[in-house]
Motif scaffolding. Structure first.
Motif, PDB file in Angstrom:
ATOM      1  N   PHE A   1       0.822  -1.207   0.000  1.00 16.16           N
ATOM      2  CA  PHE A   1       0.000   0.000   0.000  1.00 16.16           C
ATOM      3  C   PHE A   1       0.859   1.262   0.000  1.00 16.16           C
ATOM      4  CE2 PHE A   1      -2.708  -3.285   1.860  1.00 16.16           C
ATOM      5  CZ  PHE A   1      -3.879  -3.112   1.129  1.00 16.16           C
ATOM      6  N   VAL A   2       2.078   1.142   0.512  1.00 13.96           N
ATOM      7  CA  VAL A   2       2.986   2.291   0.567  1.00 13.96           C
ATOM      8  C   VAL A   2       3.742   2.451  -0.746  1.00 13.96           C
ATOM      9  CG1 VAL A   2       4.885   3.352   1.868  1.00 13.96           C
ATOM     10  CG2 VAL A   2       3.211   1.906   3.041  1.00 13.96           C
ATOM     11  N   LEU A   3       3.907   1.348  -1.467  1.00 16.70           N
ATOM     12  CA  LEU A   3       4.716   1.368  -2.686  1.00 16.70           C
ATOM     13  C   LEU A   3       4.266   2.411  -3.714  1.00 16.70           C
ATOM     14  CD1 LEU A   3       7.064   0.113  -4.212  1.00 16.70           C
ATOM     15  CD2 LEU A   3       5.471  -1.600  -5.124  1.00 16.70           C
ATOM     16  N   PRO A   4       2.955   2.567  -3.991  1.00 17.14           N
ATOM     17  CA  PRO A   4       2.561   3.619  -4.961  1.00 17.14           C
ATOM     18  C   PRO A   4       2.997   5.023  -4.545  1.00 17.14           C
ATOM     19  CG  PRO A   4       0.745   2.113  -4.568  1.00 17.14           C
ATOM     20  CD  PRO A   4       1.795   1.778  -3.564  1.00 17.14           C
ATOM     21  N   VAL A   5       2.918   5.317  -3.253  1.00 14.10           N
ATOM     22  CA  VAL A   5       3.353   6.634  -2.777  1.00 14.10           C
ATOM     23  C   VAL A   5       4.856   6.808  -2.980  1.00 14.10           C
ATOM     24  CG1 VAL A   5       3.476   8.163  -0.780  1.00 14.10           C
ATOM     25  CG2 VAL A   5       1.479   6.699  -1.106  1.00 14.10           C
TER      26      VAL A   5
END
Length: 287
Positions: free
Chosen positions: A12-16
């Protein structure tokens, strides 16, 4: 008993992380790459080391733009922070006028920067502008297209009109968060308004004022659009701040190496001075 850690949350953090890398890290590395190379036609590049940094730091043009930028920024802080705090103190805390005041304060912040410059350009026109007529009516010779003092007055007045509202809203949010018990205790002790401000309101607003000063410092130090639309950096170089000089070097002269080096120096100056502001304010708070 070992607790199982779920690593799937990182997805979930990867796109940011990817978005930040695309919008910040990659462009920054591109600028660093340009700052150490000499560029020629046909997309040819040659290593130049720190030559562009040396030229920028020795350039009188850069020093002049930096001094103008520092003067403008500190003038803006000296006007907008006290003025914004005074307006926030004068605003009502309860009643129907609270919403009206908040809306009026927020309106200047909603106007796009280029529109702000165009509005003040029209108002300050030497022959038909409303601001020009008012200043002339007071007995002053006013022409911001020819007089550097008038140009500075117009730019500062425009920025004060546009951004003081930010300080007002921040200070007002800090004021309404102060518990009523403090005011009731001050009333019982017979404290005067100045004592209430000095010993109750101002200490409670220190963190808010720190944020306001840092935001206004960074914004005013990077001002570009409003001034370009209003004065174009003139008359002469009177209002050519660092951001304007940087764009002229990069796009006007197409000197990519010096422009990249100047942008990195520019970034480091903002970072260093913001850190100094924050450190000094937090040190005073600790005392």
């Amino acid at each position: 008993m070992n607790k199982t850690v779920n690593q799937r949350a990182w997805w979930f953090v990867l796109p940011v992380v990817l978005l930040v890398a695309f919008n910040a890290v990659i462009p920054l590395m591109t600028v660093v790459n340009y700052s150490v190379q000499e560029s020629f036609g046909s997309n040819m590049f040659f290593w130049s080391g720190v030559r562009w940094f040396e030229e920028v730091l020795r350039s009188e043009r850069f020093h002049s733009a930096l001094l103008r930028q520092l003067g403008f920024t500190f003038l803006i802080l000296a006007i907008e922070v006290p003025l914004g705090l005074a307006i926030a103190l004068a605003m009502p805390r309860r009643g129907p006028w609270v919403s009206v005041c908040l809306v009026l304060m927020a309106l200047p912040l909603l106007i796009p920067w280029n529109v702000v410059g165009a509005m003040w350009n029209i108002m300050a026109l030497p022959t038909i502008g409303l601001l020009s007529e008012i200043v002339h009516g007071l007995g002053f010779d006013y022409n911001y297209t020819r007089d550097p003092t008038a140009a500075w007055f117009t730019v500062v007045l425009m920025d004060v009109w546009h951004w003081t509202s930010l300080v007002v809203l921040l200070c007002y949010a800090g004021l309404v968060s102060i518990p009523d018990a403090y005011y009731q205790a001050a009333k019982i002790d017979g404290a005067r308004p100045w004592a209430v401000f000095r010993y109750i309101q101002l200490p409670k607003l220190r963190y808010v004022l720190t944020i306001a000063i840092l935001l206004r410092f960074m914004d005013s130090f990077m001002i570009y659009t409003e001034v370009v639309v209003l004065t174009g950096g003139g008359p002469g170089t009177a209002t050519t701040f660092l951001s304007i000089d940087l764009v002229k070097t990069a796009l006007g002269q197409f000197d990519l190496g010096p422009a990249a080096a100047m942008s990195l120096v520019y970034f480091l100056i903002i970072l260093l001075m913001s850190w100094l502001f924050y450190t000094l304010m937090m040190r005073n708070e600790a005392r």
